[in-house]
Design an enzyme around this catalytic site. Structure first.
Site, PDB file in Angstrom:
ATOM      1  N   GLU A 327       0.807  -1.225   0.000  1.00 23.91           N
ATOM      2  CA  GLU A 327       0.000   0.000   0.000  1.00 23.91           C
ATOM      3  C   GLU A 327       0.838   1.273   0.000  1.00 23.91           C
ATOM      4  OE1 GLU A 327      -0.231  -2.614   1.935  1.00 23.91           O
ATOM      5  OE2 GLU A 327      -2.282  -3.104   2.523  1.00 23.91           O
ATOM      6  N   LYS A 438       2.267 -10.301  24.108  1.00 27.63           N
ATOM      7  CA  LYS A 438       1.965  -9.551  25.324  1.00 27.63           C
ATOM      8  C   LYS A 438       2.085 -10.482  26.531  1.00 27.63           C
ATOM      9  CE  LYS A 438      -0.732  -5.677  26.787  1.00 27.63           C
ATOM     10  NZ  LYS A 438      -1.856  -4.799  26.576  1.00 27.63           N
TER      11      LYS A 438
HETATM   12  P1  ADP Z   1       2.303  -8.846   2.028  1.00 24.54           P
HETATM   13  O1  ADP Z   1       3.336  -9.707   2.716  1.00 24.54           O
HETATM   14  O2  ADP Z   1       0.910  -9.010   2.531  1.00 24.54           O
HETATM   15  O3  ADP Z   1       2.414  -8.772   0.565  1.00 24.54           O
HETATM   16  P2  ADP Z   1       3.744  -6.482   1.995  1.00 24.54           P
HETATM   17  O4  ADP Z   1       4.648  -7.129   1.019  1.00 24.54           O
HETATM   18  O5  ADP Z   1       3.032  -5.247   1.634  1.00 24.54           O
HETATM   19  O6  ADP Z   1       2.651  -7.425   2.486  1.00 24.54           O
HETATM   20  O7  ADP Z   1       4.539  -6.339   3.355  1.00 24.54           O
HETATM   21  C1  ADP Z   1       4.384  -5.265   4.225  1.00 24.54           C
HETATM   22  C2  ADP Z   1       4.870  -5.572   5.609  1.00 24.54           C
HETATM   23  O8  ADP Z   1       6.161  -6.196   5.589  1.00 24.54           O
HETATM   24  C3  ADP Z   1       5.079  -4.343   6.444  1.00 24.54           C
HETATM   25  O9  ADP Z   1       3.876  -3.859   6.957  1.00 24.54           O
HETATM   26  C4  ADP Z   1       6.041  -4.837   7.513  1.00 24.54           C
HETATM   27  O10 ADP Z   1       5.363  -5.521   8.542  1.00 24.54           O
HETATM   28  C5  ADP Z   1       6.879  -5.828   6.764  1.00 24.54           C
HETATM   29  N1  ADP Z   1       8.154  -5.187   6.381  1.00 24.54           N
HETATM   30  C6  ADP Z   1       8.447  -4.598   5.225  1.00 24.54           C
HETATM   31  N2  ADP Z   1       9.716  -4.146   5.227  1.00 24.54           N
HETATM   32  C7  ADP Z   1      10.241  -4.460   6.433  1.00 24.54           C
HETATM   33  C8  ADP Z   1      11.523  -4.266   7.060  1.00 24.54           C
HETATM   34  N3  ADP Z   1      12.530  -3.684   6.445  1.00 24.54           N
HETATM   35  N4  ADP Z   1      11.684  -4.719   8.315  1.00 24.54           N
HETATM   36  C9  ADP Z   1      10.676  -5.328   8.969  1.00 24.54           C
HETATM   37  N5  ADP Z   1       9.462  -5.565   8.426  1.00 24.54           N
HETATM   38  C10 ADP Z   1       9.240  -5.125   7.179  1.00 24.54           C
END
Ligand code: ADP
Length: 545
Positions: A327, A438
């Site tokens: 997004e 938690k």
């Molecule tokens: P999906 O896995 O549903 O396709 P995305 O590819 O959009 O979702 O992933 C987004 C999520 O990935 C973020 O909201 C976050 O939780 C995680 N994320 C992305 N980059 C990082 C990062 N550098 N370090 C930690 N978590 C990350």
């Protein structure tokens, strides 16, 4: 009073036109499914995108129509990235790692009119055909490689053959939809992010501004990140803007193949998720050599283990840890360090590299507590991360209910991540809200625990998940894939390596092993699957402090 300047729409076509005019020597190099290596310039890419756009129009594709792709990184996929939106249609990239059920759901929800697919995916798509009765198919290959198929598919190269190679691109408002990408649906049905020409052009400019200086003029970039998910982190648009050569890896993404590709093609900067870099790093250690020109890595999608970052940095490879999501186009933050921080001693520099870096231009960030109160950017206060800007989704495609849930009263997008932000702007992701643990009223960041445990030689992969607990609410369980199957770390050994960094109550109560971590469609460890698998695991009583 308005300024007296021209107002030209920011259209994606302008990016490719610019590269074709300005960077004659840059190449799109593709390891193709057919087994060969193909090279073409941006000028040739533009000419072929023109041909494809004319073919699409002849197929009856026009403004607002959705055209789906199911393909690896290669020049034909890149051509679709331009040909489809440049005539006002929407390029809908589909992640081939999704289940058949999700794929059918997505194709229906998007209302796709046509599907362009690589040969690899032909057998899978043939089995779905009955569910997609109105779909038209194009196989992304040439006549010589065109197989018998049950899709009545057209041949990509035949579509282009003999057509005009130049045209004036149609003009329309910059807010016109250009691309569609669904989240992987780890929480409910997949939701579609609908990018616009304007958002993609601005995103490309943000990348060029924030990462360009580290990349240098006309870098040779390897997008391991797939074109089939989140626009390969914007490289199909930022690449032409920077005059980059794009080295498209096709289907072979293991450490050995990537090492060889980097070496053969002089790759300077490579972009991908941590599991990819784990594979490359293992190969580098095996050969005791890094690919000669490689000097820069962009990593995101999940937290990069600190030990892995340090491993690459010691080899002289600059690791740029970025954060983003489908997004957010996706780049929200980046780990390029300002000049003063580059001079810090190694340990201090690595501490900064372990963060997700600073926000990119055009993306504002706030963190809020459970009551919606803004939290200070003091490096310790944790809160839900919200973002706002021209490259951030304002809702989901044709899904009002989901859209309402993610936009707050002030118009910010709720990321679902828990983060802290330091006074000098460094974002640290503490967890996905749903993965936080938690325990006795206190939060434990699974990312923190994993990061420190991964420094242990015996740990190849690691995930910390919440276990329900009668007294503490939840307690952490650590799931490990050992580096060597018959040399497993003990819980004591893990706790020993955590001890300098974490409080005792944050240590995992128990340790379990899996031969292979379950992965999501976007290459992340699937904690949902692990929680399901270990839901009946009974952890021992935690030690009382
Ligand atoms: P999906 O896995 O549903 O396709 P995305 O590819 O959009 O979702 O992933 C987004 C999520 O990935 C973020 O909201 C976050 O939780 C995680 N994320 C992305 N980059 C990082 C990062 N550098 N370090 C930690 N978590 C990350």
């Amino acid at each position: 009073m308005d300024g007296l300047m021209m107002n030209r729409p920011l259209l994606q076509a302008g990016l490719l036109d610019y590269a074709a005019d300005s960077f004659a020597s840059a190449q799109i190099v593709s390891r193709r499914v057919e087994g060969d290596t193909h090279r073409q310039s941006y000028g040739q890419t533009r000419a072929r995108a023109v041909q494809l756009s004319l073919a699409l129009e002849e197929m009856g594709i026009g403004p607002e129509d959705r055209v789906a792709t199911l393909a690896w990184n290669g020049h034909r996929h890149l051509e679709l990235y331009y040909a489809v939106p440049n005539i006002g249609a929407v390029c809908h990239t589909i992640n081939p790692r999704l289940s058949a059920e999700q794929l059918i759901f997505i194709a229906h929800h998007a209302g796709d009119k046509a599907l362009f697919l690589d040969l690899t995916f032909l057998p899978a798509v043939e089995t779905l055909k009955a569910h997609l009765p109105a779909m038209r198919y194009v196989l992304m290959t040439d006549r010589a490689h065109m197989p018998e198929n049950g899709l009545d598919a057209l041949c990509y190269e035949d579509l282009l053959d003999g057509r005009a190679t130049d045209r004036d691109w149609p003009q329309f408002p910059e807010t016109t939809a250009s691309g569609l990408c669904y989240t992987s649906g780890t929480t409910g049905d997949p939701k579609g992010t609908l990018y616009s020409h304007r958002s993609n052009v601005l995103h490309a400019m943000s990348i060029a501004v924030c990462l360009g200086p580290d990349l240098g003029p006309q870098p040779r970039i390897l997008p391991v990140v797939p074109l089939f998910h989140v626009n390969a982190w914007g490289l199909p648009f930022a690449g032409p803007l920077m005059g980059a050569s794009l080295i498209m890896p096709g289907p072979h993404l293991d450490g050995e193949s990537l090492w060889q590709l980097c070496e053969d093609e002089g790759v300077e900067s490579a972009w991908g998720v941590p599991t990819i870099w784990q594979g490359l790093y293992t190969e580098i250690r095996k050969r005791d050599a890094k690919p000669g020109a490689l000097r820069h890595i962009v990593v995101g999608g999940s937290a990069m283990p600190r030990s892995l970052t340090e491993g690459f940095e010691k080899l002289g490879i600059d690791v740029n840890h970025a954060w983003g999501m489908t997004e957010t186009s996706p780049l929200g933050s980046h780990g390029s360090l300002p000049t003063d921080k580059r001079r810090l001693p190694f340990a201090e520099r690595m501490a900064l590299k372990a963060t997700q870096g600073r926000r990119v231009f055009g993306v504002e960030m706030k963190i809020v507590d459970e009551n919606g109160q803004r939290q200070p950017h003091d490096g310790t206060a944790m809160g839900g991360l919200y973002v706002r800007g021209n490259t951030i989704a304002d809702g989901y495609f044709d899904n009002e209910e989901a859209s309402r849930k993610v936009i707050d009263d002030e118009g910010w997008f709720m990321t679902g991540d828990i983060a802290s932000i330091s006074p000098d702007g460094y974002l640290t992701l503490r967890d996905r809200a749903k993965d936080l643990i938690k325990s006795g009223g206190e939060w434990i960041s699974s990312i923190d625990v994993e990061n420190f445990a991964l420094a242990h030689d015996k740990v190849a992969q690691c995930a910390v998940i919440a276990m329900p607990h009668p007294k503490w609410g939840e307690r952490p369980l650590m799931v490990v894939t050992p580096a060597t199957p018959d040399d497993r770390p003990t819980l004591d050994e893990i706790c020993e390596i955590l001890a300098p960094h974490l409080a005792r109550w944050q240590f995992p109560d128990d340790l379990v092993f899996v031969d292979e971590m379950p992965m999501t469609a976007t290459g992340k460890i699937s904690k949902r699957t692990l929680r399901q698998r270990f839901k009946n695991h009974v952890p021992p009583e935690p030690a009382e402090d």
